[in-house]
Design a protein around this motif. Structure first.
Motif, PDB file in Angstrom:
ATOM      1  N   VAL A  37       0.817  -1.192   0.057  1.00 25.78           N
ATOM      2  CA  VAL A  37       0.009   0.028   0.005  1.00 25.78           C
ATOM      3  C   VAL A  37       0.854   1.297   0.042  1.00 25.78           C
ATOM      4  N   ALA A  38       0.700   2.185  -0.981  1.00 23.14           N
ATOM      5  CA  ALA A  38       1.496   3.471  -0.885  1.00 23.14           C
ATOM      6  C   ALA A  38       0.301   4.698  -0.829  1.00 23.14           C
ATOM      7  N   GLY A  47       3.978   7.091   2.111  1.00 22.83           N
ATOM      8  CA  GLY A  47       4.219   5.981   2.942  1.00 22.83           C
ATOM      9  C   GLY A  47       3.978   4.634   2.292  1.00 22.83           C
ATOM     10  N   ILE A  48       4.923   4.114   2.182  1.00 25.18           N
ATOM     11  CA  ILE A  48       4.638   2.634   1.524  1.00 25.18           C
ATOM     12  C   ILE A  48       4.772   1.588   2.428  1.00 25.18           C
ATOM     13  N   ALA A  69       3.629  -0.262  10.363  1.00 27.27           N
ATOM     14  CA  ALA A  69       2.429   0.342   9.567  1.00 27.27           C
ATOM     15  C   ALA A  69       1.314   0.575  10.227  1.00 27.27           C
ATOM     16  N   PRO A  70       1.136   2.099  10.206  1.00 26.11           N
ATOM     17  CA  PRO A  70      -0.321   2.295  10.863  1.00 26.11           C
ATOM     18  C   PRO A  70      -1.511   1.218  10.634  1.00 26.11           C
ATOM     19  N   TRP A  79       3.575  -5.545   9.281  1.00 20.76           N
ATOM     20  CA  TRP A  79       3.846  -4.739   8.151  1.00 20.76           C
ATOM     21  C   TRP A  79       4.394  -3.703   8.727  1.00 20.76           C
ATOM     22  N   ILE A  80       5.338  -3.284   7.972  1.00 21.35           N
ATOM     23  CA  ILE A  80       6.160  -1.849   8.083  1.00 21.35           C
ATOM     24  C   ILE A  80       5.902  -0.785   7.147  1.00 21.35           C
ATOM     25  N   GLN A  81       6.169   0.320   7.625  1.00 18.25           N
ATOM     26  CA  GLN A  81       5.968   1.528   6.723  1.00 18.25           C
ATOM     27  C   GLN A  81       7.160   2.212   6.285  1.00 18.25           C
ATOM     28  N   HIS A  82       7.667   2.334   5.144  1.00 22.47           N
ATOM     29  CA  HIS A  82       8.829   3.165   4.762  1.00 22.47           C
ATOM     30  C   HIS A  82       7.988   4.591   4.395  1.00 22.47           C
ATOM     31  N   TYR A  83       8.524   5.608   5.533  1.00 22.71           N
ATOM     32  CA  TYR A  83       7.918   6.972   5.227  1.00 22.71           C
ATOM     33  C   TYR A  83       8.623   8.349   5.342  1.00 22.71           C
TER      34      TYR A  83
END
Length: 121
Positions: A37-38, A47-48, A69-70, A79-83
Motif C-alpha cells: 500500500v502506498a 508512506g509505502i 505500518a499504521p 507490516w512496516i511502513q517506509h515513510y
C-alpha cells in the motif's frame, strides 16, 4: 521511490492487481490479498507499507525512516511502513516489496497459487 516507479514495480510482479482506495492510496494485491500500500497524501514523502516476517518486523521497526505500518501493525500484523527518504534504498525497498508479494502469495491455497501461475507442479 515515486508513485510511477512504485506502481510499475508492483505491476511487474506475477498475478498482481491494483486498486485505488482508502483516500487515494495505491493498493496492490496478489490473489485478492494486499501485499503493498502506498499513500500519497499531503506528506512530502509517500508512506509505502508492506508485509514482512516477524523477525524483519522486529529489526526494521527500529530503523530510521521506517515504522510499524499504521492500522495494520496495530492489529498484530507484521507490516512496516517506509515513510521518510532516510529509510531503505530503492533497491532494498523493491526487494522487500517482492518479498511481501511472496509472503502473501504463499498464504494462498495451493489451488489458487496454481491458477495464478505462482506454483508450478
Amino acid at each position: 521511490m515515486d508513485r510511477d516507479r512504485f506502481n510499475r514495480f508492483c505491476r511487474g510482479l506475477t498475478a498482481t492487481s491494483h486498486v485505488v482506495q482508502w483516500g487515494g492510496a495505491d493498493v496492490w494485491k496478489v490473489g485478492g490479498k494486499v501485499f503493498a500500500v502506498a499513500g500519497w497524501s499531503d506528506r512530502a514523502y509517500a508512506g509505502i507499507s508492506f508485509k514482512v516476517t516477524p523477525l524483519s518486523f522486529e529489526i526494521l521497526q527500529e530503523q530510521p525512516g521506517l515504522r510499524p505500518a499504521p492500522y495494520l501493525a496495530s492489529r498484530g500484523m507484521s507490516w512496516i511502513q517506509h515513510y521518510q527518504p532516510d529509510g531503505l534504498s530503492t533497491s532494498d525497498l523493491e526487494a522487500y516489496l517482492e518479498r511481501s508479494h511472496a509472503l502473501v502469495a504463499a498464504g494462498l491455497s495451493k489451488k489458487k497459487q496454481r491458477e495464478l501461475g505462482l506454483l508450478v507442479d
